[in-house]
Design an enzyme around this catalytic site. Structure first.
Site, mmCIF file in Angstrom:
data_model
loop_
_atom_site.group_PDB
_atom_site.id
_atom_site.type_symbol
_atom_site.label_atom_id
_atom_site.label_comp_id
_atom_site.label_asym_id
_atom_site.label_seq_id
_atom_site.Cartn_x
_atom_site.Cartn_y
_atom_site.Cartn_z
ATOM 1 N N SER A 15 0.863 -1.181 0.000
ATOM 2 C CA SER A 15 0.000 0.000 0.000
ATOM 3 C C SER A 15 0.892 1.221 0.000
ATOM 4 C CB SER A 15 -0.871 -0.004 1.268
ATOM 5 O OG SER A 15 -1.456 1.258 1.514
ATOM 6 N N TYR B 186 -2.296 -1.488 10.523
ATOM 7 C CA TYR B 186 -2.392 -1.640 9.070
ATOM 8 C C TYR B 186 -1.104 -1.190 8.399
ATOM 9 C CZ TYR B 186 -3.933 -0.900 4.267
ATOM 10 O OH TYR B 186 -4.045 -0.926 2.893
#
Length: 287
Positions: free
Chosen positions: A148, A161
């Site tokens: 990401s 995350y």
């Protein structure tokens, strides 16, 4: 330079987390634009059944396979089924992932464990189940692991995350080198995928906190949902990933601001600065 159609067309793609968001976008693009057989893996069996029916109505070949990436036996079973029903894998996409909001010290232990099991161990389980079969096949194939923009940045209130996406990026960079060291880089290509803002339901379904500063966690969720309003569509993101892979790139990104974030991260490390606190609203720069 080869096109994505030339490299991937007619092959088989296995996509975890295919029920929604980026996974579903990759499946739709691979099936419709590249003519790939897609194996849709997700814990949400209703979602992948609906997507399989949608793609089948378009004449595409798709298999729906309920699969929890936290379970290594489930990935082994998926690899066996794929081999039996769809043949050798051209593209493995370890995409399944979940989010978590809140101050790190407020995050429930169960939420932490689940996120690590899905976002990090799930990638490992996918590699363990599929990669040996891919290495044994002489045909060209790819492994894409979903990191990401969070894998090259740092920010408050979603540390689990972001940590997991840094881990996936490092795992992928190491795996790329290991495949080369083992003598397979001529036919197995490992790539890191770094989406920026791509529409999905990951923020709605993100873990919450039940003690401590619950307000901060939910305010951050609301801010990220506003980011979603500016997000790229998942099929458009898939097109970008496939085109960059066809061009031979290692880091596949959805938007140019991801590359800007990579440069900023490199500058921070080079100059040994403490990470700057990210405050306020998030905006997605226009390409």
């Amino acid at each position: 330079m080869s096109t994505a159609k030339e490299l991937f067309g007619g092959g088989t793609a296995v996509i975890t987390g295919a029920g929604s968001g980026i996974g579903a976008g990759l499946a739709r693009y691979a099936a419709r634009e590249l003519g790939m057989t897609v194996v849709l893996a997700d814990v949400d069996t209703a979602a992948i059944a609906a997507l399989r029916a949608e793609l089948a109505a378009d004449g595409a070949r798709a298999l729906a396979a309920g699969c929890d990436v936290r379970d290594p036996a489930a990935l082994e079973a998926l690899a066996e089924r794929t081999s039996a029903e769809a043949g050798p894998v051209t593209l493995l996409v370890n995409n399944a992932g979940i989010e978590q909001f809140g101050y790190l010290w407020d995050v429930p232990v169960a939420n932490w464990d689940r996120l690590v099991a899905v976002n990090v161990s799930g990638v490992f389980h996918g590699i363990r189940a599929f990669l040996p079969r891919m290495l044994a096949e002489p045909r060209r194939s790819w492994v894409w692991n979903l990191s990401s923009v969070g894998g090259v940045t740092a920010g408050p209130l979603q540390a689990p995350y972001i940590m997991s996406k840094h881990a996936v990026l490092a795992l992928t960079e190491c795996l790329h080198q290991e495949v080369e060291l083992a003598g397979h880089a001529h036919h197995v290509h490992v790539r890191a995928v770094l989406p920026g803002a791509v529409a999905s339901r990951i923020f709605e379904s993100a873990g919450a906190v039940d003690t401590g500063d619950t307000g901060a966690a939910e305010e951050h969720r609301a801010a990220m949902l506003r980011v979603k309003e500016q997000a790229m569509g998942p099929v458009d993101a898939a097109r970008a990933f496939f085109d960059q892979a066809a061009a031979g790139e290692f880091y596949l990104s959805s938007q140019s601001f991801v590359r800007d974030a990579m440069a900023a991260r490199a500058d921070t490390l080079l100059n040994r600065r403490a990470p700057a606190l990210v405050r306020g609203e998030f905006t997605v720069p226009a390409d």
